[in-house]
Each structure stands twice: as structure tokens, then as C-alpha cells.
Write a protein that holds these residues in place. Structure first.
Motif, PDB file in Angstrom:
ATOM      1  N   TYR A   1       0.851  -1.186   0.000  1.00  0.00           N
ATOM      2  CA  TYR A   1       0.000   0.000   0.000  1.00  0.00           C
ATOM      3  C   TYR A   1       0.887   1.236   0.000  1.00  0.00           C
ATOM      4  N   SER A   2       0.280   2.363  -0.297  1.00  0.00           N
ATOM      5  CA  SER A   2       1.040   3.608  -0.407  1.00  0.00           C
ATOM      6  C   SER A   2       0.899   4.459   0.843  1.00  0.00           C
ATOM      7  N   THR A   3       1.943   5.186   1.169  1.00  0.00           N
ATOM      8  CA  THR A   3       1.927   6.274   2.154  1.00  0.00           C
ATOM      9  C   THR A   3       2.564   7.483   1.484  1.00  0.00           C
ATOM     10  N   ALA A   4       2.022   8.682   1.765  1.00  0.00           N
ATOM     11  CA  ALA A   4       2.509   9.841   1.012  1.00  0.00           C
ATOM     12  C   ALA A   4       2.147  11.137   1.700  1.00  0.00           C
ATOM     13  N   HIS A   5       2.765  12.236   1.243  1.00  0.00           N
ATOM     14  CA  HIS A   5       2.431  13.613   1.583  1.00  0.00           C
ATOM     15  C   HIS A   5       2.476  13.887   3.092  1.00  0.00           C
ATOM     16  N   PRO A   6       3.631  13.715   3.706  1.00  0.00           N
ATOM     17  CA  PRO A   6       3.748  13.933   5.144  1.00  0.00           C
ATOM     18  C   PRO A   6       3.646  15.416   5.506  1.00  0.00           C
ATOM     19  N   SER A   7       3.140  15.683   6.706  1.00  0.00           N
ATOM     20  CA  SER A   7       3.075  17.046   7.243  1.00  0.00           C
ATOM     21  C   SER A   7       3.252  16.970   8.749  1.00  0.00           C
ATOM     22  N   LEU A   8       4.212  17.743   9.274  1.00  0.00           N
ATOM     23  CA  LEU A   8       4.489  17.739  10.707  1.00  0.00           C
ATOM     24  C   LEU A   8       3.564  18.699  11.446  1.00  0.00           C
TER      25      LEU A   8
ATOM     26  N   GLN B   1     -11.082   5.618  -0.857  1.00  0.00           N
ATOM     27  CA  GLN B   1      -9.985   5.317  -1.770  1.00  0.00           C
ATOM     28  C   GLN B   1      -8.640   5.682  -1.168  1.00  0.00           C
ATOM     29  N   SER B   2      -8.621   6.731  -0.387  1.00  0.00           N
ATOM     30  CA  SER B   2      -7.435   7.088   0.387  1.00  0.00           C
ATOM     31  C   SER B   2      -7.893   7.948   1.552  1.00  0.00           C
ATOM     32  N   ASP B   3      -7.217   7.853   2.676  1.00  0.00           N
ATOM     33  CA  ASP B   3      -7.577   8.558   3.910  1.00  0.00           C
ATOM     34  C   ASP B   3      -6.378   9.322   4.448  1.00  0.00           C
ATOM     35  N   ILE B   4      -6.668  10.214   5.380  1.00  0.00           N
ATOM     36  CA  ILE B   4      -5.608  10.906   6.108  1.00  0.00           C
ATOM     37  C   ILE B   4      -5.424  10.225   7.462  1.00  0.00           C
TER      38      ILE B   4
ATOM     39  N   SER C   1      -2.831   7.806   2.968  1.00  0.00           N
ATOM     40  CA  SER C   1      -2.534   6.400   2.702  1.00  0.00           C
ATOM     41  C   SER C   1      -3.800   5.651   2.312  1.00  0.00           C
ATOM     42  N   ASP C   2      -3.596   4.511   1.644  1.00  0.00           N
ATOM     43  CA  ASP C   2      -4.686   3.574   1.384  1.00  0.00           C
ATOM     44  C   ASP C   2      -4.427   2.261   2.130  1.00  0.00           C
TER      45      ASP C   2
END
Length: 645
Positions: A282-289, A308-311, A300-301
Motif C-alpha cells: 500500500y502507499s503512504t505519502a504527503h507527510p506534514s508535521l 480510496q485514500s484517507d488521512i 494512505s490507502d
């Protein structure tokens, strides 16, 4: 829109936070020091109530005193008295009563109280999905017209997106590097793979000419959406499942995307490692601190995704390890796509979604993150940031109100373009809710008082302590109702409900707190222990009214608890009648008060009294002086002066 890098995620969890427990220091009622007596007001109220006196305010105070200390059996007793007397109470009392009834096994009645609570609170069920507003276009229109938007000045004819701020520089992803003839395009988008670029920012957040970011971060596959710690020494970023020359694939032989971490050493980015919750499948993406850098938000999904994808969010531990990722839940995440989270230092989370009502494609939305992790209502940013196309990757500097977002809207230079903006009006109408906290009797300021702010469903919003001048302050939203809880050692905790007006500005809510035990000595006014300013009589009469008897019962209870105590009862008027009439009326009232105590068992030798009329005014309001009703009220007072202990 780039399918290979943009995860669409819906989310936000509905957290139910109903914690009302608090610690109140209760000192023994018979504790004495030299020449002082400690009066336990709560015990006095309870003894009065046991004698049959009824007061909604008193029953609320008694019920709360036990409820806040998790003594639900006793709370149920006094809440029962409250509801026997009246049903005209705030909805929250139905909730507390229900919880208290369950503690004593009265589940059927508890269910009835909960049903009533749900009715009075708008049938709100925090576990249900957020109900979409049928008039959402009106909301979007109302939220529009708040931005000045320009091309950011770094765009190419290729895809440029996902800006981040790094030490007064902008870092973004771009597919502009066509490289050699062997440079490959992604088959899904017909765009070249993206690398990170960096450019200086001037005071207006306008970028200069961009250069390629660090060569160890950029690979032959996709990199995008970095986030940096404030010291600039750690970064998290999105990359295809590729590290150390090795490419990972899922069960379908597809290379997905992951979040990586790197550290700055001697001016170079080193130690590139993937985060432990990544997975080939599965994918993980677009990090924000988060502002405190203790939480990482991302899209991620992964298993547990609602759409389809969640935060998601994940805790960053002190030792640098990570907790277990948590889905933000159904308040943000939908069956559609939620992605590109950004959290600012005002605890606002911005994200892109096609699951919430919008103008088409991905729209940018915002919600406020409360201290307990719950989120306020989701709001569309309006028709400036959002368009019928995809709008995403929003970030804002809260000090300058300047920032960036990405869109593939018409009129751009490339596949996706970065736009800069100035926010001229905040999305939320805000007020400063503030006030001074003082002692009820002495009027002394009370610094270091804990103040907790809840919304009208008792979700925790914020907490603070009063400063050296006894002042507390919160930033709140216009038009909303809040509950404030005030707690200080040796004082009875207090709650106040306030509804904020629907315009920007300030709301002043001063608060007085009552000591749990009132310390008195010779010459003090015993009435101040209970906030008794005046014993009320019918106009021009001296007979004791029922509400006056309730206050006198408080004094009577103390007299019985301290059999050597003696009182001088003094009655005062304002100046708005003749001297002779005022003196005579006040004297009759003082003597009527003494007579009431004697009839209720107090030895008359313990009581003296006199009416002083208008001879002891405490302000300027003498004859022929124009004063307000409030100023005159200060002179109409009853005093119970201790002359012996």
C-alpha cells in the motif's frame, strides 16, 4: 492529475470526549486555626437541602460537586432532586444524570435521560457520518472572495506542485527535468518523473529562480511533498518504493510510494530511511508535521482506510521511533479521496478531498483540531482556492497570511501549477473570549486558575491558566456556544456557558470563584462566605420572604455549627427616601431577621442588630447625587458581622 503520486483520502475521526472528572481539595469542616473558623459551603448547602429547602442552583452545585469527583451515587441523588424541581436545565445535565443513574443500576431511566439529551442537543451522534449540507454552494459562495492569488513564478510547462517552506525557501516537486534522451516518462501521466527543487523566498513569499534540491534525495523515480523540522535538520518526503538502488513492488508488480526520512549532516542530506509503517502493498505519502513536531500527518490507502485514500496521523516518540498510525476518522475521511494534509501552528488541518461537497475534482477543506484530537466542522475554503478542477497541496504562514497551493485549473502554464496567495480575510469569524477571575468575597485576583474550554457538546477545545493579573483568554469562533470550566485549589469549581456573537471582536466574561471553605474572624461579614449581599424583603415591608429564608438558613447552619459565635446584624438602604424612613425601615428589617433566627433556635443573647438606613453609604450616592441602579444597589446591603468566635 498524477495518479502515481496523489493519494486521495477522506478522513477524520469523530472522537467523543466526555471527561468531567476533576480534583477538588476538600478540607475537614471542623478544621480550625487560631481565631479562625473554616466554613464548608458545600456541606452547609447539603444540610440545608436535607432540611427541605429547594433551589435549582443549589441542587446543580451539589450534583456537580459529586459528579466531578466521580461519586456518581451521590450525584444521582442531587440530580434527582434537581429534575424533580425543574426540567428547564441545560441539556448537559440530562447527560450527567443519565451517567449517574447508570452507576446505581437505573438503566431504563438512564436511557430515557439520554434520549432527552439527544433531542435537546440536536440529535447529535458523534459516531455517525458527517451529514452533508444541502446548501453547500451557498457556503462556498460565502467563503469566497478572501484571497489574492497569483502565479507563484516557479512554474514550467511540465507538472509543478506540492510546495513546502524550508528555512525561508520553497521546496516543490517538478517534472521539468527532461534530462537525456533516456530520461523516462511515467506511463500513467505521460509526464517525466518528478524531483525536488528549491528557491529562495523574499519578504512577500515570492520565489526566486529554482535549483535542484539535494542529489541524494532526488532519484530516477518520483520525489515530492517534503516537510521539514523547524531547525532544518530533518525532512520527511514522498518517493516511489525505491531506496539504495532497489525497487520494491506489490503483489501486482506495481511500484507504489512511501514516506522516507533524511537528516542533514555537513550540508548534505544523509541517512535516507523509509518509515517503519510503510509497506510494499500500500502507499503512504504527503507527510506534514504538527507544529510541536510530535505528530506526523500523511495520506494512505493502508488497511483500515474508509475510502480510496484517507488521512492518518502517527505519533513521533522522543527516541525518534513511531507509534501506530491512526485514521483520522469519518469526519474528514469519506468514501472518496482525501489527501495532501497540512497542519499549521494554529492547529488547523487543511486537506484536499473529492468526497466532501465542492466545486469539482479535488477541493481544499479546513478543520480545527481540538486539544483532545477531535475536529470541528469541515469547511470548504471557497471559490478562490477551489475550482472545477483539482486544487490541493495548500499551505499557509499564519503570521503573514501568505502561502501556496497547487491546481490544474484553466489558465496555467503546465500540467499542474503552483500559485501563491495572500489571505485577506480569515475563513473563520473569530472572537477573543477573555475575562478576569476574582475571589467572590475579597475581590482579589486569582492567578494560575485552570480554565478549560469545551464546545456545546463538551468536546475539549482548549485549556489555559489565568495570568498574574487573573486574566484568561481564548480565541473562539463567532456564533458558537462554549462551556468554560474554572478550577483552582481551595475554590469550588465553576462552569459558565457563553454564546459568542456572529461578528469579529471580543467577548468579556469575568468570573468570581467561591472558596470551598471561607476563613473568617472577628469583624468579618459572615454573609460574604455565601455571596449574600442583601436579604430581600417585599417592598416597604419587613417580613421574611422564601428566597430570603434560603440565605438565612445558610447563616443559621453556621451558627449551629459554631455555638460560641455571635453576630451583629446590620441592615442598610440607599439614599432614595427620607433619612427617617430609611432608618426606620432598615431597623425593622434587622429586627425581623433577628426574630427569624430566634424562632429557629438561636439564643437571642448571641444576636444584636440595628438598621443604619443611609448613614453608612459605601459610595458617592447620597441625596441629590445622580447614580445608576447598580451603584444604588451597592448601598442596599445586609451584613452579618462576627463579634465573637
Amino acid at each position: 492529475m498524477k495518479k502515481y503520486i496523489i493519494l486521495y483520502i477522506t478522513i477524520l475521526s469523530t472522537f467523543s470526549y466526555n471527561s468531567y472528572s476533576q480534583t477538588n481539595k476538600v478540607t475537614s469542616a471542623d478544621k480550625k486555626y487560631d481565631n479562625y473558623a473554616y466554613i464548608d459551603a458545600i456541606k452547609t448547602y447539603e444540610r440545608i437541602a436535607e432540611k427541605g429547602y429547594k433551589s435549582a442552583a443549589m441542587f446543580q452545585k451539589l450534583g456537580n460537586a459529586y459528579y466531578f469527583n466521580a461519586k456518581l451515587e451521590s450525584a444521582a441523588k442531587w440530580y434527582t432532586e434537581l429534575f424533580t424541581l425543574t426540567s428547564e436545565v441545560d441539556s448537559e445535565y440530562y447527560y450527567r444524570y443519565s451517567q449517574s443513574l447508570r452507576a446505581i443500576g437505573e438503566n431504563s431511566k438512564a436511557d430515557l435521560m439520554m434520549e432527552k439529551f439527544n433531542q435537546l442537543s440536536g440529535n447529535d451522534d458523534r459516531s455517525k457520518l458527517f451529514q452533508k449540507n444541502k446548501n453547500y454552494l451557498d457556503e462556498i459562495k460565502a467563503n469566497s472572495g478572501r484571497y489574492e492569488i497569483q502565479d507563484a513564478g516557479v512554474n514550467s510547462k511540465y507538472s509543478d506542485y506540492g510546495a513546502a517552506i524550508y528555512l525561508n525557501k520553497i521546496v516543490f516537486a517538478s517534472s521539468r527535468d527532461t534530462g537525456s534522451l533516456t530520461q523516462r516518462k511515467h506511463t500513467w501521466t505521460n509526464q517525466y518523473f518528478t524531483n525536488l527543487y528549491i528557491a529562495d523566498l523574499d519578504e512577500s513569499k515570492t520565489p526566486g529562480n529554482p535549483d535542484k534540491f539535494d542529489e541524494k534525495i532526488n532519484s530516477k523515480y518520483n520525489e515530492s511533498t517534503p516537510t521539514f523540522t523547524k531547525d532544518g535538520k530533518t525532512m520527511y518526503f514522498t518517493r516511489n518504493n525505491y531506496n539504495g538502488g532497489k525497487k520494491g513492488k506489490d503483489a501486482n508488480n506495481v511500484t507504489l510510494i512511501k514516506i522516507y526520512k533524511a537528516s542533514l549532516e555537513n550540508g548534505k542530506w544523509e541517512n535516507i530511511t523509509e518509515l517503519p509503517f510503510n509497506n510494499d502493498n500500500y502507499s503512504t505519502a504527503h507527510p506534514s508535521l504538527s507544529s510541536d513536531e510530535n505528530t506526523l500527518y500523511f495520506a494512505s490507502d493502508m488497511p483500515g482506510t474508509l475510502g480510496q485514500s484517507d488521512i492518518f496521523k502517527v505519533k513521533i516518540n522522543v527516541d525518534g521511533s513511531f507509534g501506530t498510525p491512526e485514521n483520522l476518522g469519518s469526519k474528514i475521511n469519506t468514501a472518496g479521496r482525501e489527501t495532501f494534509p497540512f497542519v499549521n501552528d494554529e492547529n488547523e488541518i487543511y486537506f484536499a478531498s473529492d468526497g466532501h461537497p465542492g466545486l469539482g475534482g479535488l477541493d481544499v477543506f479546513m478543520s480545527k483540531i481540538n486539544l483532545d484530537g477531535t475536529l470541528n466542522e469541515i469547511r470548504n475554503l471557497g471559490g478562490d482556492i477551489n475550482s472545477p478542477k483539482d486544487d490541493f497541496a495548500y499551505l499557509i504562514d499564519t503570521k503573514s497570511r501568505r502561502g501556496f497551493f497547487t491546481s490544474n485549473r484553466d489558465g496555467g502554464q503546465g500540467y499542474d501549477d503552483i500559485y501563491k496567495f495572500l489571505e485577506t480575510k480569515k475563513l473563520s469569524c473569530e472572537q477573543e473570549l477573555y475575562g478576569e477571575i476574582t475571589d467572590l468575597v475579597s475581590k482579589q485576583i486569582l492567578p494560575n486558575t485552570k480554565v478549560t474550554l469545551y464546545d456545546n457538546k463538551f468536546n475539549l477545545v482548549n485549556t489555559t491558566v489565568s495570568d498574574a493579573k487573573g486574566i484568561y483568554s481564548f480565541t473562539v469562533e463567532c456564533g458558537k456556544t462554549y462551556i468554560l470550566r474554572f478550577q483552582k485549589t481551595d475554590y469550588t469549581s465553576k462552569e459558565e456557558k457563553v454564546t459568542i456573537v456572529s461578528e469579529n471582536g471580543k467577548t468579556n466574561l469575568p468570573i468570581t470563584l467561591e472558596k470551598e471553605e471561607c476563613k473568617v474572624t472577628n469583624g468579618d461579614d459572615l454573609g460574604r462566605c455565601f455571596g449574600i449581599k442583601m436579604i430581600y424583603f417585599d417592598l416597604d415591608k419587613s417580613n421574611i420572604r422564601s428566597e430570603a429564608a434560603l440565605d438565612l438558613e445558610k447563616i443559621l447552619d453556621v451558627l449551629k455549627s459554631y455555638p460560641t459565635m455571635k453576630l451583629d446584624i446590620r441592615s442598610h438602604t440607599d439614599s432614595r427616601a427620607s433619612h427617617k424612613y430609611n432608618e426606620s425601615l432598615s431597623d425593622r428589617r434587622a429586627k425581623s431577621t433577628i426574630s427569624w433566627f430566634v424562632k429557629n433556635g438561636v439564643n437571642p443573647k448571641r444576636l444584636t442588630g440595628k438598621g443604619y438606613g443611609e448613614t453608612q453609604l459605601i459610595n458617592k450616592c447620597a441625596d441629590d447625587i445622580e447614580c445608576t441602579e447598580e451603584e444604588h444597589q451597592l448601598n442596599r446591603r445586609s451584613e452579618f458581622i462576627i463579634i465573637a468566635l
